[in-house]
Design an enzyme around this catalytic site. Sequence first.
Site, PDB file in Angstrom:
ATOM      1  N   GLY A  69       0.812  -1.209   0.000  1.00 45.08           N
ATOM      2  CA  GLY A  69       0.000   0.000   0.000  1.00 45.08           C
ATOM      3  C   GLY A  69       0.847   1.261   0.000  1.00 45.08           C
ATOM      4  N   THR A  70       1.965   1.218   0.696  1.00 48.54           N
ATOM      5  CA  THR A  70       2.850   2.377   0.771  1.00 48.54           C
ATOM      6  C   THR A  70       3.379   2.737  -0.618  1.00 48.54           C
ATOM      7  OG1 THR A  70       3.480   1.795   3.025  1.00 48.54           O
ATOM      8  CG2 THR A  70       5.003   3.214   1.810  1.00 48.54           C
ATOM      9  N   ASN A 151      -7.236   3.791   9.637  1.00 45.80           N
ATOM     10  CA  ASN A 151      -6.715   2.561  10.237  1.00 45.80           C
ATOM     11  C   ASN A 151      -6.666   2.606  11.757  1.00 45.80           C
ATOM     12  OD1 ASN A 151      -4.645   4.506   9.340  1.00 45.80           O
ATOM     13  ND2 ASN A 151      -3.256   3.207  10.505  1.00 45.80           N
ATOM     14  N   GLN A 179      -7.425  -0.086   4.079  1.00 47.26           N
ATOM     15  CA  GLN A 179      -8.262  -0.746   5.100  1.00 47.26           C
ATOM     16  C   GLN A 179      -9.656  -1.074   4.575  1.00 47.26           C
ATOM     17  OE1 GLN A 179      -7.339  -1.843   8.065  1.00 47.26           O
ATOM     18  NE2 GLN A 179      -5.349  -0.873   8.300  1.00 47.26           N
ATOM     19  N   SER A 199      -3.566  -3.413  -0.264  1.00 45.78           N
ATOM     20  CA  SER A 199      -2.453  -4.185   0.276  1.00 45.78           C
ATOM     21  C   SER A 199      -2.991  -5.516   0.797  1.00 45.78           C
ATOM     22  CB  SER A 199      -1.806  -3.390   1.413  1.00 45.78           C
ATOM     23  OG  SER A 199      -0.724  -4.113   1.943  1.00 45.78           O
ATOM     24  N   HIS A 201      -2.017  -7.924   2.710  1.00 43.39           N
ATOM     25  CA  HIS A 201      -1.896  -8.450   4.082  1.00 43.39           C
ATOM     26  C   HIS A 201      -2.961  -7.908   5.026  1.00 43.39           C
ATOM     27  CE1 HIS A 201       0.190  -5.136   6.393  1.00 43.39           C
ATOM     28  NE2 HIS A 201       0.496  -4.728   5.179  1.00 43.39           N
ATOM     29  N   THR A 237      10.535  -8.080 -11.772  1.00 50.03           N
ATOM     30  CA  THR A 237       9.908  -9.391 -11.949  1.00 50.03           C
ATOM     31  C   THR A 237       8.716  -9.548 -11.006  1.00 50.03           C
ATOM     32  OG1 THR A 237      11.998 -10.322 -12.650  1.00 50.03           O
ATOM     33  CG2 THR A 237      10.342 -11.890 -11.854  1.00 50.03           C
ATOM     34  N   CYS A 327       2.234   0.598  12.294  1.00 53.51           N
ATOM     35  CA  CYS A 327       3.329   0.834  11.364  1.00 53.51           C
ATOM     36  C   CYS A 327       4.458   1.597  12.027  1.00 53.51           C
ATOM     37  CB  CYS A 327       2.825   1.565  10.139  1.00 53.51           C
ATOM     38  SG  CYS A 327       1.475   0.672   9.378  1.00 53.51           S
TER      39      CYS A 327
HETATM   40  N1  PLP Z   1      -2.614   2.799   4.517  1.00 50.92           N
HETATM   41  C1  PLP Z   1      -3.275   2.372   5.595  1.00 50.92           C
HETATM   42  C2  PLP Z   1      -4.576   2.974   5.953  1.00 50.92           C
HETATM   43  C3  PLP Z   1      -2.721   1.353   6.398  1.00 50.92           C
HETATM   44  O1  PLP Z   1      -3.372   0.929   7.470  1.00 50.92           O
HETATM   45  C4  PLP Z   1      -1.466   0.809   6.028  1.00 50.92           C
HETATM   46  C5  PLP Z   1      -0.806  -0.206   6.885  1.00 50.92           C
HETATM   47  O2  PLP Z   1      -0.905  -0.166   8.080  1.00 50.92           O
HETATM   48  C6  PLP Z   1      -0.854   1.286   4.868  1.00 50.92           C
HETATM   49  C7  PLP Z   1      -1.444   2.279   4.149  1.00 50.92           C
HETATM   50  C8  PLP Z   1       0.460   0.758   4.416  1.00 50.92           C
HETATM   51  O3  PLP Z   1       0.265  -0.448   3.758  1.00 50.92           O
HETATM   52  P1  PLP Z   1       1.521  -1.428   3.524  1.00 50.92           P
HETATM   53  O4  PLP Z   1       1.813  -2.059   4.831  1.00 50.92           O
HETATM   54  O5  PLP Z   1       1.022  -2.419   2.526  1.00 50.92           O
HETATM   55  O6  PLP Z   1       2.605  -0.595   2.998  1.00 50.92           O
END
Ligand code: PLP
Length: 377
Positions: A69-70, A151, A179, A199, A201, A237, A327
């Site tokens: 996601g980042t 989140n 989320q 994302s 996970h 890749t 995070c």
């Molecule tokens: N955006 C939100 C709202 C999140 O909760 C998170 C992860 O906690 C992210 C972005 C980042 O995602 P990733 O861990 O896949 O980089």
Amino acid sequence: MIYFDHAATTPLAPEVLEEMLPYMQDFYGNASSIHAMGRRSRTAIERARKIIAGHLNASIGEIFFTSCGTESSNMALTAAIRDLGVKHIISSPIEHHCVFHTIDALAKYGDVQKHTVQLLPNGHVDLAHLEELLLSLQIGPTLVSLMHVNNEIGNILDLPTVSALCEQYGAFLHSDTVQTWGFQRIDVQKTKVNFLTGSAHKFHGPKGIGFIYVNSDYPVQPMLFGGSQERNMRAGTENVYGIVGMAKAFDLAYTHLDENRNHILGLKNKMMAALRQEIPAISFNGDVEGSSSYKILNVAFPPSSNADLLLLNLDIAGICASGGSACSSGVDKGSHVLQALQGKDSTTVNVRFSFSRYNTEKEVDKVVDKLKEILKV
Ligand code: PLP
């Protein structure tokens, strides 16, 4: 162990692992290779893209796989400035750091000017202030970057209204929807946006794989250069088993959306009711009974010597929860989201509990009992 930290990450669903294993063990071909092994990987990737695009009602050409996601949000924000000519970004003080820090960095390098939209006391974006900002910024191309599901506190943005405002004032729209997926639906034909992010996970898929939706009416250029993967948009890749796992997790979540929602909402409601009854001095952060994610419950405990080490004591008791955004766990800076909501001087001890379809009512009972024991109520 009781795991109530699903907003930080989720366990891999067994069905997802099963789908991934052949691509980890036997079908290891590089999707760029033209031989049979390569073609097998290519087919799996394109099947996964079709599944994800289908759930968004997007076209397959609008979905690009990334590492997380980042990365997806970095790509959206950077591309909006570089390729769409954006000069102003309107965002909120409660964005995830992957958006918050990226905008700050881009503004620091002089690429863009940041404007912060105000929040209402319940943590929702003040849409009247957003409109004021949009009106005042009609001087130059503007991007609105607002997350859909917060989140930390679970608040859900009124994305259709924000989308309509952006359309009215000619602004581009990016929403961090990390989320959202697997728990809420967004139909990109009904709600017009430029960029959405995901994302795996966060919805029982593997770590290290994500995606970005890019509205094909406003194409952008790549951020990673190299090979021609992802139709030249994201070199490197492909993570074939990650992509396969993400699509399976996505599909599973939406196939069982209603039953999962009922179960998870039941857990959240049960925990709220039990906490109110057993520990009346608590309150909840965010719009917990309004527009709020059914998987997130952020509790504000009144300060006390017992509350101080609450998270640590829960951990010792085998209960995983979070004090803010996971995070940045380990970096004791406090949550910027709760600071924006409660003010710097707030003394409450905040704990985020976040649930999944794998949790049970019995676990809620155990956690509430443990909280009573730790807090001596
Ligand atoms: N955006 C939100 C709202 C999140 O909760 C998170 C992860 O906690 C992210 C972005 C980042 O995602 P990733 O861990 O896949 O980089």
